[in-house]
Design an enzyme around this catalytic site. Structure first.
Site, short mmCIF file in Angstrom:
data_model
loop_
_atom_site.label_atom_id
_atom_site.label_comp_id
_atom_site.label_asym_id
_atom_site.label_seq_id
_atom_site.Cartn_x
_atom_site.Cartn_y
_atom_site.Cartn_z
N GLY A 80 0.63 -1.15 0.04
CA GLY A 80 -0.01 -0.07 -0.14
C GLY A 80 0.79 1.36 0.12
CB CYS A 137 5.25 -4.26 0.41
SG CYS A 137 6.14 -2.56 0.05
CE1 TYR A 138 1.36 0.92 5.76
CE2 TYR A 138 -0.56 -0.64 5.66
CZ TYR A 138 0.08 0.50 6.08
OH TYR A 138 -0.68 1.13 7.13
CG HIS A 158 5.64 -5.67 -4.48
ND1 HIS A 158 4.52 -5.58 -3.95
CD2 HIS A 158 6.24 -4.66 -3.94
CE1 HIS A 158 4.36 -4.48 -3.21
NE2 HIS A 158 5.60 -3.88 -3.24
CD GLU A 161 2.34 -8.24 -5.21
OE1 GLU A 161 3.18 -8.96 -4.80
OE2 GLU A 161 2.21 -7.17 -4.55
CB SER A 210 -23.54 -5.94 -24.40
OG SER A 210 -22.62 -6.87 -24.06
N GLY A 232 -21.05 -9.38 -25.54
CA GLY A 232 -20.04 -9.42 -25.17
C GLY A 232 -20.20 -10.59 -24.36
CG ASP A 259 -17.61 -9.90 -18.84
OD1 ASP A 259 -17.13 -10.82 -19.25
OD2 ASP A 259 -17.33 -8.60 -18.58
CE LYS A 306 -13.66 -9.62 -20.62
NZ LYS A 306 -14.92 -8.82 -20.35
#
Ligand code: XMP
Length: 516
Positions: free
Chosen positions: A58, A85-86, A173, A175, A227, A229, A231, A372
């Site tokens: 953060g 980290c933080y 980090h 990630e 739509s 799309g 999703d 997604k």
């Protein structure tokens, strides 16, 4: 959050841009993860039955009076905790260690020296593995019961642990991809230290969601707006499977779609067996947008008109539906629970099609636990053809935000015809598979040209083509000059009213992908 998911790894978000990456990395290990805000109490977190807790990074400093913090009770739950980290600095601070502003701030990739003999966390991390560091504070002294387990050239305490209580901190980090063995490191923490068995697969997800939709909706009816799309399509397929003829979908054609697109979407959706009512509302949208130039006003008018049209259709059904399905994804959920709240608004994307406060329907959001790419995989499992899975993103307000300035039928024609040429020509090239989006934008200026022996004074079209991982940042596509020349030649020859074509060479940031 749905109660149909396995016991999670809980990620507490202190406002890092990278919190979503942590959740993604954990999911990639087939372990279910959830992001929670720091204000939750240890008792609330315990109720979720977490298998491990990760404290994110953060932007704050622990001695900042407004710095976000956690209930220190989480360190006594008997659940392994990893501070990043933080997150590590906060753990040290809350447990009695001392954090100070670092003598040398450390930003960038640097070799990490793990103390392998004192910690079992480093099994997959070779000495001098590159790690990403990004911090302005450092640990001066450790809390009681902790020992130092790693360092970098400028940060003497770059990792710490209390092995007995399974509390760990790393300054780097894990990630991000720049930390070469970051995922392996997380695997060691989650599988070996926390003893989690990976069980987050999508195979059971479909059945669980179908059961949940049935239970929620009961004997009522549910509607959904599609739509075209991925999703909304996956959402509709799940709801249709769950409810059969108590499910009804609508496709609202706003008159702002690309050439032939609405017809194709309707064919594709009906081809999937979905009960679909197409609503041709182009005229209403174009009337309401007449003379509007401001991009945010365009978005607001389109969002409101969409709701007006869709709800008037839905409320005139013979049986009044009580439920509305939406394709909300997990990143939107994270955004709304995050420590920093919805990130500062650049464009009002989330408001487009967003619900007004007075909503007569109850919401069903079967994808709200997913990212997604998980939705894409779910789509494949539900039998969606590749054309759906690989669709380029297309903005909700459609071509309205690709016509800079006022929208007229004539200007819509120019953007449609030029867009078709660009999609056709780039779509034929191998580079197309590497691109996030490619399209045209009609500019609000005219320029002088010469065609035959005639002076012309006509419109300018810009080509936009970018590569991107997630739309948050983007690079300009390196289209070969021969291809750009072919695009310019065809657009000027075939699109009446256009005499000049330019190529947009702005990355994001500082540009955005769309021009409005
Ligand atoms: P920007 O222009 O913000 O776009 O760099 C990032 C991604 O979002 C899409 N986009 C939108 N999508 N409603 C949407 O549904 C909108 O108002 C909107 N504006 C931009 C854009 O196409 C790109 O993929």
């Amino acid at each position: 959050m749905s109660n149909l998911t396995p016991d999670p790894v809980i990620i507490i978000d202190f406002g890092s841009q990278l919190t979503q990456n942590i959740a993604r990395r954990v999911r990639e290990l087939e372990i279910y993860s959830e992001v929670h805000p720091p204000r939750e109490t240890a008792a609330e977190i315990r109720q979720r039955n977490p298998k491990a807790i990760i404290l994110s990074g953060g932007p704050a400093s622990v001695f900042d009076p407004a710095a976000p913090t956690v209930d220190p009770g989480i360190f006594r739950l008997g659940v392994p905790v990893l501070g990043i980290c933080y997150g590590m600095q906060l753990m040290a601070h809350l447990l009695g260690g001392k954090v100070v502003p670092a003598e040398i701030r450390e930003y960038g990739v640097t070799p990490f020296h793990p103390e392998k003999e004192v910690s079992s966390l480093w099994r997959s991390l070779a000495d001098q593995s590159p790690v990403l560091m990004s911090h302005g504070d450092a640990l001066l002294s450790l809390p009681k019961g902790f020992r130092k387990t790693g360092r970098t050239r400028t940060t003497p305490v770059a990792a710490m642990e209390d092995g007995e209580n399974r509390l760990y901190g790393v300054q780097f980090h894990p990630e991000v991809t720049q930390t070469l063995h970051g995922t392996d490191f997380l695997r060691t923490f989650l599988l070996e230290i926390s003893g989690i068995r990976p069980n987050w697969t999508l195979s059971g997800y479909i059945e669980r969601q179908i059961a949940s939709i049935r239970e929620t909706v009961g004997k009522d009816h549910l509607i959904c707006a599609l739509s075209g799309g991925i999703d909304s399509t996956v959402t509709a397929l799940l709801c249709h499977k769950a409810l059969g003829d108590r499910f009804q979908a609508f496709y609202v054609d706003n008159g702002l779609m690309r050439m032939g697109e609405s017809e194709q979407i309707i064919r594709d959706l009906q081809g999937l067996g979905l009960p679909l009512t197409p609503v041709d509302a182009g005229k209403i949208f174009l009337d309401r947008l007449k003379g509007v130039r401001n991009p945010e006003r365009k978005r607001k008018i389109i969002g409101k008109t969409f709701i007006d049209v869709f709800w008037s259709e839905a409320l005139s059904l013979p049986v009044r539906p009580r439920y509305l399905a939406q394709g909300t994804l997990y990143p939107d959920v994270i955004e709304s629970v995050s420590h920093k709240g919805p990130s500062s608004m650049i464009k009002s994307h989330h408001n487009v099609g967003g619900l007004p406060k007075k909503n007569p329907f109850r919401l069903v959001e079967p994808l709200r636990d997913l990212f997604k790419d998980e939705v894409r995989r779910l789509g494949t499992q539900l039998g969606l053809p590749e054309t759906f899975i690989k669709k380029q993103p297309f903005p909700g307000p459609g071509l309205a935000i690709r016509i800079i300035g006022a929208i007229t039928p004539e200007r819509l024609r120019m953007v449609r015809e030029s867009d078709r040429i660009v999609r056709e020509e780039i779509g034929r090239q191998a580079i197309a598979a590497t691109l996030w989006q490619y399209f045209t934008v009609l500019l609000p200026i005219q320029s002088v040209g010469v065609m035959g022996d005639q002076r012309t004074y006509e419109n300018v079209v810009a080509i936009r083509a970018v590569s991107s991982q997630d739309g948050m940042t983007a690079d300009v596509a390196e289209l070969p000059h021969t291809l750009l020349a072919q695009l310019s030649h065809r657009i000027i020859a075939e699109v009446r009213g256009v005499n000049r074509v330019v190529y947009d060479i702005s990355p994001k940031p500082p540009g955005t992908i769309e021009w409005e």
